[in-house]
Write a protein that holds these residues in place. Structure first.
Motif, PDB file in Angstrom:
ATOM      1  N   GLU A 175       0.558  -1.281   0.125  1.00 17.56           N
ATOM      2  CA  GLU A 175      -0.424   0.275   0.560  1.00 17.56           C
ATOM      3  C   GLU A 175       0.657   1.263   0.010  1.00 17.56           C
ATOM      4  O   GLU A 175       0.905   1.873  -0.542  1.00 17.56           O
ATOM      5  N   TYR A 176       2.096   1.394   0.572  1.00 15.83           N
ATOM      6  CA  TYR A 176       2.800   2.399   1.547  1.00 15.83           C
ATOM      7  C   TYR A 176       4.145   1.616   1.036  1.00 15.83           C
ATOM      8  O   TYR A 176       4.587   0.643   1.266  1.00 15.83           O
ATOM      9  N   GLY A 177       5.097   2.641   0.583  1.00 14.66           N
ATOM     10  CA  GLY A 177       6.187   2.322   0.400  1.00 14.66           C
ATOM     11  C   GLY A 177       6.938   4.137   1.388  1.00 14.66           C
ATOM     12  O   GLY A 177       6.242   5.254   0.684  1.00 14.66           O
ATOM     13  N   ILE A 178       8.586   3.424   1.932  1.00 16.94           N
ATOM     14  CA  ILE A 178       8.585   4.802   2.444  1.00 16.94           C
ATOM     15  C   ILE A 178      10.213   5.016   1.768  1.00 16.94           C
ATOM     16  O   ILE A 178      10.802   3.870   2.411  1.00 16.94           O
ATOM     17  N   ALA A 179      10.905   5.955   1.329  1.00 15.05           N
ATOM     18  CA  ALA A 179      12.679   5.698   1.107  1.00 15.05           C
ATOM     19  C   ALA A 179      12.516   6.550   1.671  1.00 15.05           C
ATOM     20  O   ALA A 179      12.435   8.042   2.155  1.00 15.05           O
ATOM     21  N   VAL A 180      13.829   6.097   2.367  1.00 12.20           N
ATOM     22  CA  VAL A 180      14.813   7.239   3.294  1.00 12.20           C
ATOM     23  C   VAL A 180      16.087   7.429   3.077  1.00 12.20           C
ATOM     24  O   VAL A 180      16.713   6.391   2.492  1.00 12.20           O
ATOM     25  N   VAL A 181      16.628   9.391   2.087  1.00 13.45           N
ATOM     26  CA  VAL A 181      17.523   9.167   1.787  1.00 13.45           C
ATOM     27  C   VAL A 181      18.071  10.145   2.174  1.00 13.45           C
ATOM     28  O   VAL A 181      17.762  10.936   2.715  1.00 13.45           O
ATOM     29  N   GLY A 182      19.158  10.566   1.659  1.00 18.15           N
ATOM     30  CA  GLY A 182      20.037  11.142   2.247  1.00 18.15           C
ATOM     31  C   GLY A 182      21.943  11.712   1.543  1.00 18.15           C
ATOM     32  O   GLY A 182      21.869  11.052   1.186  1.00 18.15           O
ATOM     33  N   GLU A 183      22.428  11.948   2.438  1.00 24.29           N
ATOM     34  CA  GLU A 183      23.655  12.682   3.085  1.00 24.29           C
ATOM     35  C   GLU A 183      24.449  11.125   3.814  1.00 24.29           C
ATOM     36  O   GLU A 183      23.594  11.132   5.315  1.00 24.29           O
ATOM     37  N   PHE A 184      25.179  11.016   3.685  1.00 18.22           N
ATOM     38  CA  PHE A 184      26.541  10.387   5.144  1.00 18.22           C
ATOM     39  C   PHE A 184      27.077  11.530   5.503  1.00 18.22           C
ATOM     40  O   PHE A 184      26.669  12.624   4.846  1.00 18.22           O
ATOM     41  N   ILE A 231      13.422  12.831   3.136  1.00 16.50           N
ATOM     42  CA  ILE A 231      15.843  12.798   3.478  1.00 16.50           C
ATOM     43  C   ILE A 231      16.011  12.827   4.766  1.00 16.50           C
ATOM     44  O   ILE A 231      15.004  14.115   5.346  1.00 16.50           O
ATOM     45  N   VAL A 232      17.415  12.954   5.103  1.00 14.55           N
ATOM     46  CA  VAL A 232      17.912  12.724   6.175  1.00 14.55           C
ATOM     47  C   VAL A 232      19.768  13.167   5.519  1.00 14.55           C
ATOM     48  O   VAL A 232      20.113  13.237   4.829  1.00 14.55           O
ATOM     49  N   SER A 233      19.410  14.591   5.581  1.00 14.61           N
ATOM     50  CA  SER A 233      20.211  15.337   4.579  1.00 14.61           C
ATOM     51  C   SER A 233      20.729  16.549   5.645  1.00 14.61           C
ATOM     52  O   SER A 233      20.128  17.512   6.171  1.00 14.61           O
ATOM     53  N   GLY A 234      21.850  17.270   6.132  1.00 14.68           N
ATOM     54  CA  GLY A 234      22.912  18.018   6.107  1.00 14.68           C
ATOM     55  C   GLY A 234      22.042  19.665   5.770  1.00 14.68           C
ATOM     56  O   GLY A 234      22.768  20.947   6.274  1.00 14.68           O
ATOM     57  N   ARG A 235      21.455  19.497   4.816  1.00 10.77           N
ATOM     58  CA  ARG A 235      21.284  20.944   3.925  1.00 10.77           C
ATOM     59  C   ARG A 235      20.321  20.136   1.969  1.00 10.77           C
ATOM     60  O   ARG A 235      19.997  19.108   2.278  1.00 10.77           O
ATOM     61  N   PRO A 236      18.744  21.362   1.691  1.00  8.94           N
ATOM     62  CA  PRO A 236      18.330  21.199   0.638  1.00  8.94           C
ATOM     63  C   PRO A 236      19.603  19.575  -0.491  1.00  8.94           C
ATOM     64  O   PRO A 236      20.510  20.483  -0.476  1.00  8.94           O
ATOM     65  N   LEU A 237      19.055  19.319  -0.840  1.00  4.99           N
ATOM     66  CA  LEU A 237      19.141  18.711  -2.166  1.00  4.99           C
ATOM     67  C   LEU A 237      19.149  18.759  -3.395  1.00  4.99           C
ATOM     68  O   LEU A 237      17.212  19.684  -3.307  1.00  4.99           O
ATOM     69  N   VAL A 238      19.381  18.912  -3.873  1.00  3.34           N
ATOM     70  CA  VAL A 238      18.453  18.746  -5.639  1.00  3.34           C
ATOM     71  C   VAL A 238      17.910  17.654  -5.973  1.00  3.34           C
ATOM     72  O   VAL A 238      18.854  16.140  -6.299  1.00  3.34           O
ATOM     73  N   ILE A 239      16.493  17.671  -5.925  1.00  7.63           N
ATOM     74  CA  ILE A 239      15.627  16.442  -6.472  1.00  7.63           C
ATOM     75  C   ILE A 239      14.912  16.187  -7.711  1.00  7.63           C
ATOM     76  O   ILE A 239      13.727  16.033  -7.990  1.00  7.63           O
ATOM     77  N   THR A 240      14.903  17.174  -8.043  1.00  9.26           N
ATOM     78  CA  THR A 240      13.907  17.866  -8.878  1.00  9.26           C
ATOM     79  C   THR A 240      13.734  16.852 -10.369  1.00  9.26           C
ATOM     80  O   THR A 240      12.789  15.839 -10.752  1.00  9.26           O
ATOM     81  N   ASP A 241      15.339  15.302 -10.257  1.00  6.72           N
ATOM     82  CA  ASP A 241      14.705  14.602 -10.977  1.00  6.72           C
ATOM     83  C   ASP A 241      13.365  13.688 -11.030  1.00  6.72           C
ATOM     84  O   ASP A 241      12.901  12.940 -11.376  1.00  6.72           O
ATOM     85  N   PRO A 256       9.151  13.983  -9.321  1.00 13.27           N
ATOM     86  CA  PRO A 256       7.652  13.681  -9.202  1.00 13.27           C
ATOM     87  C   PRO A 256       7.686  12.436  -9.099  1.00 13.27           C
ATOM     88  O   PRO A 256       6.178  12.073  -8.681  1.00 13.27           O
ATOM     89  N   LEU A 257       8.422  11.744  -8.623  1.00 14.33           N
ATOM     90  CA  LEU A 257       7.846   9.859  -8.512  1.00 14.33           C
ATOM     91  C   LEU A 257       7.353   9.784  -7.077  1.00 14.33           C
ATOM     92  O   LEU A 257       6.719   8.702  -6.737  1.00 14.33           O
ATOM     93  N   GLY A 258       7.543  11.176  -5.961  1.00 18.60           N
ATOM     94  CA  GLY A 258       6.764  10.902  -4.782  1.00 18.60           C
ATOM     95  C   GLY A 258       5.654  11.243  -4.870  1.00 18.60           C
ATOM     96  O   GLY A 258       5.586  12.254  -4.683  1.00 18.60           O
ATOM     97  N   ASP A 259       4.853  10.560  -3.532  1.00 18.07           N
ATOM     98  CA  ASP A 259       3.637  11.587  -3.846  1.00 18.07           C
ATOM     99  C   ASP A 259       3.412  11.977  -2.659  1.00 18.07           C
ATOM    100  O   ASP A 259       2.691  13.361  -2.606  1.00 18.07           O
ATOM    101  N   ALA A 260       4.670  12.210  -1.472  1.00 20.73           N
ATOM    102  CA  ALA A 260       4.485  12.701  -0.595  1.00 20.73           C
ATOM    103  C   ALA A 260       6.543  13.001  -0.592  1.00 20.73           C
ATOM    104  O   ALA A 260       6.877  12.189  -0.178  1.00 20.73           O
ATOM    105  N   TRP A 261       6.512  13.677  -0.195  1.00 27.70           N
ATOM    106  CA  TRP A 261       8.306  14.576   0.468  1.00 27.70           C
ATOM    107  C   TRP A 261       7.955  15.241   2.093  1.00 27.70           C
ATOM    108  O   TRP A 261       7.852  16.717   1.978  1.00 27.70           O
ATOM    109  N   VAL A 262       9.232  14.780   2.443  1.00 28.68           N
ATOM    110  CA  VAL A 262       9.469  15.147   3.913  1.00 28.68           C
ATOM    111  C   VAL A 262      11.120  15.671   3.892  1.00 28.68           C
ATOM    112  O   VAL A 262      11.698  14.747   3.634  1.00 28.68           O
ATOM    113  N   ALA A 263      11.761  16.363   4.517  1.00 25.43           N
ATOM    114  CA  ALA A 263      12.536  16.997   5.009  1.00 25.43           C
ATOM    115  C   ALA A 263      12.518  16.464   6.626  1.00 25.43           C
ATOM    116  O   ALA A 263      12.031  17.033   7.339  1.00 25.43           O
TER     117      ALA A 263
END
Ligand code: BGC
Ligand code: BGC
Length: 639
Positions: free
Chosen positions: A496-505, A541-551, A554-561
């Motif tokens: 039903e739901y997918g949660i992708a957690v992405v970001g920076e090391f 997004i788990v990151s120390g700053r905004p990341l360029v996610i433009t590409d 559209p794939l995510g229904d929701a985005w959370v910083a």
């Protein structure tokens, strides 16, 4: 009159030898309570040049040769990023503090040393401490009362381990998010940084109600506003520093008019001084080619003169080494510029020798030395170090306490910025039968804490006790829900739901400087994989700053910083599953493309269409939130 009498009696008693020198130098608390100035002057009058230079010397703890705190009258000992005793337990910290303090109190005048370190998001160097969101997350909350509470809790954990000095808050207002210290700073907005910076100062320094204080103590933990001045205003590519790699912005050169410097970066220090901050750290960076460490104009004329700063100025880590053609020349310039204490941090012999020679040759006037020592001693008295130089062993239970972790969890929840929410993706019903979770950052304590956690650079892995984002999700859902986790995002079938957690090391300082901020290829694959296997996709997004996610946007229904939330990952699930509302607002402008950088509040007004940021400063959906942006297709390489 009374003050004079006390001083006079002490000197007299000492002269006749009826009293050991140490006790005479430190008048009994009852006689001097509330009269810090008299106690400082009394001491200063008795101090030799070597004793004064010792007070101005700050040494990294593992470089400190046994017995040398006593021998050289060393005034301050510190941990660099991650520097900790082994084993890294609260009681061992207390023991280490006691060891250095014993050496300091064994000197003729018994002046206590002050121990300092970077507890920039909680006491990150201590295993088991509560790790709060990094400043960027607190900036997103825009909640000064919360920031004050977080600072107060950090101060309690520090004091419990015996550490009275925090090298924070950072009050930079980064104008270019490619800088590796963006996450260490609340925001790019001068006004917000000023407000939250002073809240942090007050949280650290205020004496907690109901806690015992030493006689005359007015400061709880000494705060440091840093890095003075304009550390977040350097020009991309202007850094000449190389530590592990070529730095780009960190320790670089700020190229702008004085009016701009004053408008963007000085109000933060005015606010900190008004909030009574008692120490300020100088920036490695330069202004139009001149190192801040050597700038008498900014340190003495503006900070101590114009702003009326009464505390002491500390250098950054070996910062004076970068000032002159020779070490000794840099030392003279820096001390004369107004630096009161030098974070040497390793070779204290050369520093002390250089200082002695400079004073003897008249290159540094003794009045400058006296001014520095007076400022340092005053703060030591205000911290109660003379009257209570040793940590109290009894309070270690506040470290990582349930109460502090609950506060951290609340801070995480308030820090989350909802960037997109379509198809009613959020909140996720708790009784959803199947949820797929993907991405390394979903289940990595080190990654969610970021830099300045157990190590200077931070590190990936199970480095601190706490709750990962995945563990928080598992605890939030119903008993009938299955959560399947794959770091790489490899799944069968459809959830039903997918949660992708992405970001920076994790990274810290110039090692985190980047020329591009595009979401990593690996993370983009995780998102694409998970999209194939989930009806609704949420990207965190788990990151120390905004990341360029433009590409991939559209794939995510929701985005959370989620920034760098620290040890309490359950704060993220609180919002994802609807227990708490989204209230965070972007503390930095979010770029659409790398080529727009630097992009910020101060240069993006009026930009339209594909030229505009992806999300403007202050953006955030949710309760009382912004209007969602209208997505437009743009090509980075078209003008
Ligand atoms: C950083 C400071 C920090 C100091 C001590 C320096 O490299 O710039 O922010 O307080 O190290 O760890
Ligand atoms: C850190 C140290 C680190 C050093 C490297 C300092 O800011 O606090 O831990 O070793 O930089 O230059």
């Amino acid at each position: 009159m009374k003050r004079l009498f006390v001083v006079f009696t002490c000197v007299l008693l000492m002269a006749c030898g009826c009293m050991p020198a140490r006790q005479a130098a430190v008048p009994a608390p009852a006689a001097a309570s509330g009269d810090v100035q008299a106690r400082v002057e009394s001491l200063l009058q008795q101090m030799t040049l070597d004793e004064k230079i010792g007070q101005m010397t700050q040494v990294e703890f593992s470089s400190m040769i046994k017995g040398d705190v006593t021998k050289y009258f060393i005034g301050s000992v510190i941990s660099g990023g991650g520097g900790a005793p082994s084993p890294n337990t609260p009681l061992n910290w207390v023991k280490m503090m006691k060891r250095f303090q014993d050496e300091a109190l064994a000197t003729r005048l018994g002046i206590p040393m002050i121990y300092g370190l970077d507890a920039v998001h909680g006491f990150g160097a201590l295993y088991g401490a509560t790790i709060f969101p990094q400043e960027i997350g607190l900036g997103a909350t825009r909640d000064p009362e919360l920031v004050r509470q977080v600072a107060a809790a950090t101060a309690q954990e520090m004091r419990a381990a015996g550490v009275p000095w925090n090298f924070g808050p950072i009050v930079a207002a980064p104008q270019d998010i490619r800088w590796g210290r963006t996450y260490e700073s609340f925001s790019e907005d001068t006004a917000l940084v000023s407000e939250l910076g002073s809240a942090a100062v007050s949280g650290l320094q205020s004496l907690p109600a109901g806690e015992p204080a030493a006689e005359g103590q007015s400061l709880y933990v000494l705060a440091t506003a840093k890095h003075y001045l304009g550390d977040g205003g350097t020009t991309f590519g202007s850094s000449t520093q190389y530590i592990q790699q070529q730095y780009l912005l960190d320790q670089g050169d700020m190229r702008m008019s004085e009016a701009d410097v004053r408008r963007l970066f000085l109000p933060e220090y005015k606010a900190a001084v008004d909030a009574d901050v008692q120490s300020i750290m100088v920036s490695f960076s330069s202004w139009n080619g001149e190192k801040m460490h050597g700038s008498k104009y900014w340190i003495t004329d503006v900070l101590k003169g114009e702003l009326g700063f009464k505390g002491f100025v500390v250098s950054d880590w070996g910062g004076i080494d970068q000032v002159g053609m020779t070490y000794d020349e840099g030392l003279v310039t820096s001390i004369n510029a107004g630096i009161d204490m030098v974070m040497v941090p390793y070779d204290y012999f050369s520093f002390i020798k250089g200082m002695q020679a400079a004073v003897e040759k008249g290159k540094i006037p003794i009045e400058r030395i006296d001014d520095a020592v007076r400022r340092i001693l005053t703060v030591k008295f205000e911290l109660g170090l003379f009257d209570q130089p040793y940590p109290e062993q009894a309070r270690v239970e506040v470290i990582g306490s349930a109460e502090h972790r609950a506060l951290a969890r609340q801070a995480v929840s308030e820090s989350l910025v909802l960037l997109k929410n379509e198809n009613k993706a959020l909140p996720i019903p708790k009784d959803t039968p199947l949820i797929y979770v993907a991405g390394v950052a979903a289940d990595d304590m080190g990654v969610q804490c970021g830099g300045w956690t157990t190590q200077w650079q931070g590190e990936s892995g199970d480095i601190q006790p706490g709750t990962t984002l995945l563990e928080g999700m598992r605890a939030a859902v119903s008993q009938n829900t299955t959560i399947t986790y794959s770091a790489a995002g490899v799944f069968d079938g459809m959830a039903e739901y997918g949660i992708a957690v992405v970001g920076e090391f994790p990274y810290a300082e110039g090692i985190g400087d980047r020329s591009e901020l595009t979401l990593s290829g690996a993370d983009q694959i995780v998102i694409r994989n998970l999209r194939e296997h989930s009806k609704k996709l949420i990207v965190v997004i788990v990151s120390g700053r905004p990341l360029v996610i433009t590409d991939v946007y559209p794939l995510g229904d929701a985005w959370v910083a989620a920034w760098l939330p620290g040890t309490e990952g359950a704060g993220v699930s609180d919002n994802l599953f609807g227990d708490q509302p989204f209230t965070g607002k972007l503390p930095y402008t979010w770029p659409r493309f790398n080529k727009q950088l630097p992009l910020n509040l101060n240069n993006s007004a009026g930009l339209k269409g594909c030229e505009a940021p992806l999300f403007p400063y202050g953006y955030g959906l949710g309760e009382a939130g912004s209007k969602p942006i209208k997505w437009i297709e743009c090509n980075e390489f078209e003008d």
